[in-house]
Every structure is written in structure tokens, then in C-alpha cells.
Design an enzyme around this catalytic site. Structure first.
Site, PDB file in Angstrom:
ATOM      1  N   GLU A  49      53.142  34.136  45.318  1.00  0.00           N
ATOM      2  CA  GLU A  49      51.370  33.338  45.132  1.00  0.00           C
ATOM      3  C   GLU A  49      52.317  32.017  46.837  1.00  0.00           C
ATOM      4  OE1 GLU A  49      50.874  31.878  41.454  1.00  0.00           O
ATOM      5  OE2 GLU A  49      50.529  33.637  41.436  1.00  0.00           O
ATOM      6  N   ASP A  60      46.799  20.685  40.237  1.00  0.00           N
ATOM      7  CA  ASP A  60      48.284  20.357  40.721  1.00  0.00           C
ATOM      8  C   ASP A  60      48.254  19.067  40.115  1.00  0.00           C
ATOM      9  OD1 ASP A  60      47.990  22.950  41.584  1.00  0.00           O
ATOM     10  OD2 ASP A  60      47.028  22.848  43.592  1.00  0.00           O
TER      11      ASP A  60
END
Length: 271
Positions: A49, A60
Site C-alpha cells: 500500500e 491519519d
């Protein structure tokens, strides 16, 4: 068959689980990403990824935010990310690569280069799947169809708070695999409860018939081993970024590889 389904079929036949590392493209140095990707594969990773840097990454935590900010400051955008994948493909035509990020960079790319330009150019570069955090399944059927037309998969997140209706929506449109976020909150937050993961996966699999990977909170061999007993794949991001940022440039790839070898061994110990 596309690379991601091929990879899971091969692993399933061997009784193994997929190791999926995440790394922000262009971090910690713009010219090191393809080198890191090869080091990940050599260490036993099955799918990579690659994070597309974005200025407002709402899902995040601080570690991945910091990595994205550093990459952006060094001029890394979607064009550069696709070039990194193409460079990786010069030596590796087998390992699937998934771009993970947000809608804004994808839509800005299309605005600059034309309708469906992102899908076209991602396929040309050698991308196999896309995970757009802020694309809900009910709003991206056309995008999913365009990806499928180019032999790419659209991957979705599910979380502990996902209702049955969302699982059904994801199951209808997702391909490749589904990424189960094991914790509430952002990446790198909280303590992994493997018991809760074990309880959640059967409920997800009532609806989702493709592989289910688990990420968020996996930081070492022990947590990877525990999750690998119940999931089809283990995804590691925050800890890997920390490993990378703690090293001088010449040791980044070897340190990342050493860490992932421990995780690979832990997953294989479950066999």
C-alpha cells in the site's frame, strides 16, 4: 485474473496470510520509495500500500500525517507517485500495488489531465488497486466500473462502528480485499484488542466474500501473529513509518526489511 486476486488465491492455496505494508510515497526521501518497495517484497510482503500525500488526511494519526507533510514539502504529488510505481514495475511485474489516499488528489489529477485520466494513468503505471478513504461506496459506482475496466480493484474500509447496511454496500461494489480498521479513531491510535477483531470478522464475512485485511494498531510480531490467526491479511503502516524515520538514509531500506521479516515469520508461524 488481476494481481490482487491472484495473490490471495496463491496464499490461500499455501495456507498463508498476506503481509501488506503501508508507506507514504516520497517518505522519508523522494528518491527512495522504489528501493523501499523492493526491500518490502524481499522481506516477504505480498501487497504494497503506497500512500498518496495529502494536506488534510483526516483518517491519519500524527506519524503518518508527519510523513505526508514531509513528502509534500519535497514536491511529491500524484504525478510523482505514479512515476514511482512505474519505476518499481521495471523490476517487479508481480507484486500488487495499492494506492491509498483521499479524493482530492484523484479529482485534481482528473481536472488537470482529463476525465478518467487518473484511472488510465494509474493502470499504465502498474497500479492494481485504489483505496480512497473518503469515497463512500454508494457514490462511486462509476469510478469502480472504470477501475474494473482497467483490471484494477476498488478497496474499502470497514470499522467497528460500520452498520450492517454499510457492510452490504461495500460487499456489493468492493473488489480485491476489504480493509477492516481494528480501532476507532485515526491511524496509530489506541490499543489493539485482538479479541474484538476476532468477534468482528465473522459478522463482516456474512456480507463480504472477498479477503479481509486488518490494520491499525499492529505494531509488532505478537500483534501480527494474533491478527493473522483470524484475518486474511495484516496491514502495517504507522510502525513502519516510525522505523523508516528513525534511520539515516543508507539504512532505511535494510531497517524496514528487517522489521518486516519478523512480521512475515510471525504470520508463517500460524501455519
Amino acid at each position: 485474473m488481476a494481481r490482487i486476486p491472484q495473490t490471495f488465491a496463491r496464499l490461500q492455496a499455501a495456507g498463508r496470510k498476506a503481509l501488506i505494508p503501508y508507506m507514504t510515497a516520497g517518505f522519508p526521501y523522494p528518491d527512495i520509495t522504489h528501493e523501499l518497495m523492493h526491500a518490502m517484497v524481499e522481506a516477504g510482503s505480498d501487497i504494497i500500500e503506497l500512500g498518496v500525500p495529502f494536506s488534510d488526511p483526516m483518517a491519519d494519526g500524527p506519524v503518518i500525517q508527519r510523513a505526508g507533510e514531509k513528502a509534500l514539502a519535497q514536491g511529491i504529488g500524484m504525478k510523482q507517485v505514479l512515476a514511482m510505481v512505474a519505476q518499481f514495475r521495471q523490476r517487479d511485474d508481480t507484486t500488487p500495488v495499492v494506492l491509498m489516499g483521499y479524493a482530492n488528489p484523484v479529482e485534481r489529477y482528473d481536472l488537470s489531465h482529463g476525465r478518467h485520466a487518473f484511472v488510465r494513468d494509474a493502470a499504465k503505471a502498474g497500479v492494481d488497486g485504489v483505496l480512497i478513504v473518503d469515497y463512500p461506496p454508494e457514490e462511486c459506482e462509476e469510478f469502480a466500473a472504470e477501475l474494473r475496466r482497467h483490471q484494477m480493484d476498488l478497496i474499502f474500509l470497514l470499522a467497528p462502528t460500520s452498520p450492517e447496511q454499510r457492510m452490504r454496500q461495500v460487499a456489493r461494489i468492493a473488489s480485491g480485499y476489504v480493509y477492516y480498521v481494528s480501532l476507532k479513531g485515526v491511524t496509530g491510535a489506541g490499543h489493539l484488542d485482538t479479541g474484538a477483531v476476532e468477534q468482528a470478522l465473522p459478522r463482516i464475512r456474512e456480507h463480504v466474500k472477498i479477503p479481509v485485511g486488518v490494520g491499525f494498531g499492529i505494531r509488532d510480531a505478537a500483534s501480527a501473529r494474533a491478527v493473522g490467526r483470524v484475518a486474511d491479511a495484516v496491514v502495517i503502516g504507522t510502525k513502519l513509518i516510525q522505523v523508516a524515520e528513525e534511520q539515516p538514509r543508507e539504512k532505511v531500506a535494510s531497517a524496514v526489511g528487517s522489521f518486516l521479516r519478523e512480521i512475515r515469520q510471525a504470520l508463517d508461524d500460524n501455519r
